[in-house]
Design an enzyme around this catalytic site. Structure first.
Site, PDB file in Angstrom:
ATOM      1  N   ASP A  14       0.846  -1.202   0.000  1.00  0.00           N
ATOM      2  CA  ASP A  14       0.000   0.000   0.000  1.00  0.00           C
ATOM      3  C   ASP A  14       0.875   1.244   0.000  1.00  0.00           C
ATOM      4  OD1 ASP A  14      -1.967   2.096   0.845  1.00  0.00           O
ATOM      5  OD2 ASP A  14      -3.263   0.352   1.019  1.00  0.00           O
ATOM      6  N   THR A  67      -4.619   6.838   0.326  1.00  0.00           N
ATOM      7  CA  THR A  67      -5.880   6.933   1.084  1.00  0.00           C
ATOM      8  C   THR A  67      -5.933   5.891   2.200  1.00  0.00           C
ATOM      9  OG1 THR A  67      -6.901   5.578  -0.634  1.00  0.00           O
ATOM     10  CG2 THR A  67      -7.296   7.953  -0.742  1.00  0.00           C
ATOM     11  N   LYS A 100      -2.335   6.105 -13.994  1.00  0.00           N
ATOM     12  CA  LYS A 100      -1.108   5.272 -13.921  1.00  0.00           C
ATOM     13  C   LYS A 100      -1.349   4.045 -13.035  1.00  0.00           C
ATOM     14  CE  LYS A 100       2.458   8.778 -14.571  1.00  0.00           C
ATOM     15  NZ  LYS A 100       3.324   9.698 -13.835  1.00  0.00           N
ATOM     16  N   THR A 110     -19.917   0.600  -1.649  1.00  0.00           N
ATOM     17  CA  THR A 110     -19.742  -0.179  -0.426  1.00  0.00           C
ATOM     18  C   THR A 110     -19.437   0.770   0.740  1.00  0.00           C
ATOM     19  OG1 THR A 110     -18.987  -2.044  -1.730  1.00  0.00           O
ATOM     20  CG2 THR A 110     -18.331  -2.050   0.574  1.00  0.00           C
ATOM     21  N   LYS A 140       1.717 -13.413 -13.211  1.00  0.00           N
ATOM     22  CA  LYS A 140       2.217 -14.337 -14.250  1.00  0.00           C
ATOM     23  C   LYS A 140       3.484 -15.048 -13.752  1.00  0.00           C
ATOM     24  CE  LYS A 140       3.564 -12.510 -18.401  1.00  0.00           C
ATOM     25  NZ  LYS A 140       4.872 -12.800 -18.950  1.00  0.00           N
ATOM     26  N   TYR A 175     -10.918   7.562 -13.381  1.00  0.00           N
ATOM     27  CA  TYR A 175     -11.304   6.372 -12.612  1.00  0.00           C
ATOM     28  C   TYR A 175     -12.107   5.400 -13.491  1.00  0.00           C
ATOM     29  CZ  TYR A 175     -13.220   3.724  -8.617  1.00  0.00           C
ATOM     30  OH  TYR A 175     -13.576   2.737  -7.728  1.00  0.00           O
ATOM     31  N   ASN A 205       1.846  -4.120 -13.708  1.00  0.00           N
ATOM     32  CA  ASN A 205       2.819  -4.649 -12.733  1.00  0.00           C
ATOM     33  C   ASN A 205       2.218  -5.776 -11.907  1.00  0.00           C
ATOM     34  OD1 ASN A 205       4.855  -2.933 -13.556  1.00  0.00           O
ATOM     35  ND2 ASN A 205       4.292  -1.322 -12.107  1.00  0.00           N
ATOM     36  N   TYR A 253      -4.369 -10.489 -20.537  1.00  0.00           N
ATOM     37  CA  TYR A 253      -3.404 -11.403 -19.909  1.00  0.00           C
ATOM     38  C   TYR A 253      -3.991 -12.813 -19.818  1.00  0.00           C
ATOM     39  CZ  TYR A 253       0.515  -8.418 -18.677  1.00  0.00           C
ATOM     40  OH  TYR A 253       1.638  -7.629 -18.745  1.00  0.00           O
TER      41      TYR A 253
HETATM   42  P1  NAD Z   1      -9.635   3.163  -0.451  1.00  0.00           P
HETATM   43  O1  NAD Z   1      -9.239   4.449  -1.095  1.00  0.00           O
HETATM   44  O2  NAD Z   1     -10.021   3.173   0.989  1.00  0.00           O
HETATM   45  O3  NAD Z   1      -8.467   2.084  -0.612  1.00  0.00           O
HETATM   46  C1  NAD Z   1      -7.576   2.056  -1.687  1.00  0.00           C
HETATM   47  C2  NAD Z   1      -6.199   1.659  -1.146  1.00  0.00           C
HETATM   48  O4  NAD Z   1      -5.269   1.603  -2.233  1.00  0.00           O
HETATM   49  C3  NAD Z   1      -5.650   2.691  -0.148  1.00  0.00           C
HETATM   50  O5  NAD Z   1      -5.109   2.023   0.960  1.00  0.00           O
HETATM   51  C4  NAD Z   1      -4.568   3.414  -0.946  1.00  0.00           C
HETATM   52  O6  NAD Z   1      -3.581   3.968  -0.127  1.00  0.00           O
HETATM   53  C5  NAD Z   1      -4.082   2.311  -1.868  1.00  0.00           C
HETATM   54  N1  NAD Z   1      -3.470   2.771  -3.115  1.00  0.00           N
HETATM   55  C6  NAD Z   1      -3.946   3.698  -4.000  1.00  0.00           C
HETATM   56  N2  NAD Z   1      -3.102   3.828  -5.047  1.00  0.00           N
HETATM   57  C7  NAD Z   1      -2.076   2.968  -4.820  1.00  0.00           C
HETATM   58  C8  NAD Z   1      -0.881   2.646  -5.531  1.00  0.00           C
HETATM   59  N3  NAD Z   1      -0.582   3.254  -6.694  1.00  0.00           N
HETATM   60  N4  NAD Z   1      -0.043   1.715  -5.004  1.00  0.00           N
HETATM   61  C9  NAD Z   1      -0.322   1.114  -3.816  1.00  0.00           C
HETATM   62  N5  NAD Z   1      -1.428   1.381  -3.094  1.00  0.00           N
HETATM   63  C10 NAD Z   1      -2.301   2.293  -3.605  1.00  0.00           C
HETATM   64  O7  NAD Z   1     -10.797   2.562  -1.341  1.00  0.00           O
HETATM   65  P2  NAD Z   1     -11.744   1.304  -1.094  1.00  0.00           P
HETATM   66  O8  NAD Z   1     -13.111   1.810  -0.971  1.00  0.00           O
HETATM   67  O9  NAD Z   1     -11.194   0.442  -0.053  1.00  0.00           O
HETATM   68  O10 NAD Z   1     -11.627   0.587  -2.519  1.00  0.00           O
HETATM   69  C11 NAD Z   1     -10.761  -0.511  -2.718  1.00  0.00           C
HETATM   70  C12 NAD Z   1     -10.860  -0.954  -4.178  1.00  0.00           C
HETATM   71  O11 NAD Z   1     -12.203  -1.332  -4.476  1.00  0.00           O
HETATM   72  C13 NAD Z   1     -10.475   0.146  -5.162  1.00  0.00           C
HETATM   73  O12 NAD Z   1      -9.736  -0.424  -6.219  1.00  0.00           O
HETATM   74  C14 NAD Z   1     -11.810   0.636  -5.652  1.00  0.00           C
HETATM   75  O13 NAD Z   1     -11.724   1.145  -6.959  1.00  0.00           O
HETATM   76  C15 NAD Z   1     -12.666  -0.609  -5.588  1.00  0.00           C
HETATM   77  N6  NAD Z   1     -14.090  -0.266  -5.437  1.00  0.00           N
HETATM   78  C16 NAD Z   1     -14.547   0.298  -4.267  1.00  0.00           C
HETATM   79  C17 NAD Z   1     -15.885   0.658  -4.164  1.00  0.00           C
HETATM   80  C18 NAD Z   1     -16.461   1.243  -2.903  1.00  0.00           C
HETATM   81  O14 NAD Z   1     -17.634   1.597  -2.876  1.00  0.00           O
HETATM   82  N7  NAD Z   1     -15.734   1.370  -1.827  1.00  0.00           N
HETATM   83  C19 NAD Z   1     -16.752   0.444  -5.249  1.00  0.00           C
HETATM   84  C20 NAD Z   1     -16.233  -0.088  -6.418  1.00  0.00           C
HETATM   85  C21 NAD Z   1     -14.912  -0.462  -6.500  1.00  0.00           C
END
Ligand code: NAD
Ligand code: UDP
Length: 313
Positions: free
Chosen positions: A31, A35, A91, A175, A105, A145, A99, A159
């Site tokens: 992480d 966020t 990115k 969620t 893989k 996004y 990555n 992939y």
């Molecule tokens: P969140 O922002 O609380 O968690 C995302 C985590 O990813 C954070 O800990 C952040 O620090 C980390 N992160 C961000 N960019 C990063 C990077 N480049 N390298 C390493 N770590 C990185 O969000 P969440 O609500 O817990 O969502 C988790 C996943 O579920 C996300 O991919 C989100 O798109 C997906 N998602 C969430 C919801 C929702 O309602 N919460 C809905 C649809 C999809």
């Protein structure tokens, strides 16, 4: 099994890590703490089956250990957070996803992508089935996004087709639950914090847009079931109970006994007018459906935010 969770210090990721450890697995979490918060995983850090490595997935992943499963959750999910640096968000969903896929893989690991209902954009089909291809503005403020998550799905599929990588794609709908960031700007955390502080509840637009809210423990169970199921997806994971933002605000005011009044603010550009998952595929294939309905989930989430306020966190 040995499991890698990217984004494991975030809201959903921290619940997922806890769930996997309770099932007896060993979990390593990557992480970048954009966020994510240390407090979300502070209870796990003493556990010998858990390890957190501060790392940004836009750099190639070079872990020496072997992993059986990889859950890719790294990506900010709240609109203010993913729009803060839109190019970084892209990115994360392109370079970062490549990555993760390359690492999967190398390991011969099964890898799950947390995609989103946002790939349906402002939907012209309601409720949204997995076959719906979406209505996304590629140039709007949400595009980093929405389009990022769309290309991530494409990369996962490519992939799979090219290297026979075992992939899973979960399309997650809104969620909520404990460990949401109180300041991340999403509707549930905003409304609860405003209500608990007797501040105005900020409704964007007229409040007649709808969302369908899934409690986090239901969602995590669905992610795990999909990972262990014998199909790549995509599969919608969400709670089909659909509410307007005005209904949500009134429920939260009632449950918190708040004196807050509703205040209307400008509707952000491209804010989807409605959203509700069609979950018959998840019901049939995964034998999964949400158990916790909105009022019960809100009560638990309100309890969490009261604790956050009391402890000044
Ligand atoms: P969140 O922002 O609380 O968690 C995302 C985590 O990813 C954070 O800990 C952040 O620090 C980390 N992160 C961000 N960019 C990063 C990077 N480049 N390298 C390493 N770590 C990185 O969000 P969440 O609500 O817990 O969502 C988790 C996943 O579920 C996300 O991919 C989100 O798109 C997906 N998602 C969430 C919801 C929702 O309602 N919460 C809905 C649809 C999809
Ligand atoms: N919203 C709102 N007031 C707020 C925050 C959000 O009315 O303080 C609205 C927002 O415009 C959207 C809905 O609530 O229509 C859900 O917003 P959120 O950011 O939680 O999720 P998403 O738009 O990504 O579904």
């Amino acid at each position: 099994m040995k499991i890698l969770v990217t984004g494991g210090a975030g809201f959903i990721g921290s619940h997922l890590c806890r769930y996997l450890i309770q099932k007896g697995h060993e979990v390593v979490c990557l992480d970048n703490f954009f966020t994510g918060k240390a407090i979300n995983i502070s209870d796990l850090e003493k556990n010998s089956k858990f390890k957190i490595i501060p790392y940004d997935i836009i750099k190639p992943i070079k872990l020496k250990e072997h992993f059986d499963r990889i859950y890719n959750l790294a990506c900010p999910a709240s609109p203010p957070a993913y729009q803060f640096d839109s190019i970084k968000t892209i990115k994360t969903n392109t370079t970062g996803v490549i990555n993760v896929l390359e690492f999967a893989k190398l390991n011969g690991a099964r890898v799950l992508q947390t995609s989103t209902s946002e790939i349906y954009g402002d939907p012209l089909e309601h409720p949204q089935k997995e076959t719906y291809r979406g209505n996304v503005n590629p140039l709007g403020p949400r595009a980093c996004y929405d389009e990022g998550k769309r290309v991530a799905e494409t990369l996962f599929m490519d992939y799979h087709l090219k290297y026979n990588l075992q992939i899973r794609i979960a399309r997650i709908f809104n969620t909520y639950g404990p460990s949401m960031d109180k300041d991340d700007g999403r509707v549930v955390s905003n409304f609860i914090m405003q209500a608990l502080n007797n501040k105005p509840i900020t409704i964007y637009g007229r409040g007649n847009q709808t969302r369908s809210f899934c409690y986090v423990s239901d969602l995590v169970e669905g992610l795990h079931k999909l990972m262990e199921f014998d199909s790549i997806g995509p599969i919608n994971l969400g709670n089909p109970g659909e509410f307007t933002m005005l209904e949500l605000a009134n429920k939260i005011i009632k449950l918190t006994n708040s004196k807050s009044k509703i205040e209307y603010r400008e509707l952000p550009q491209d804010d989807p007018t409605k959203r509700k998952p069609e979950i018959s595929l998840a019901k049939r294939c995964l034998n999964w459906e949400p158990k916790i309905q909105l009022e019960e989930g809100l009560k638990k989430t309100i309890g969490y935010f009261k604790w956050i306020i009391k402890n000044n966190l």
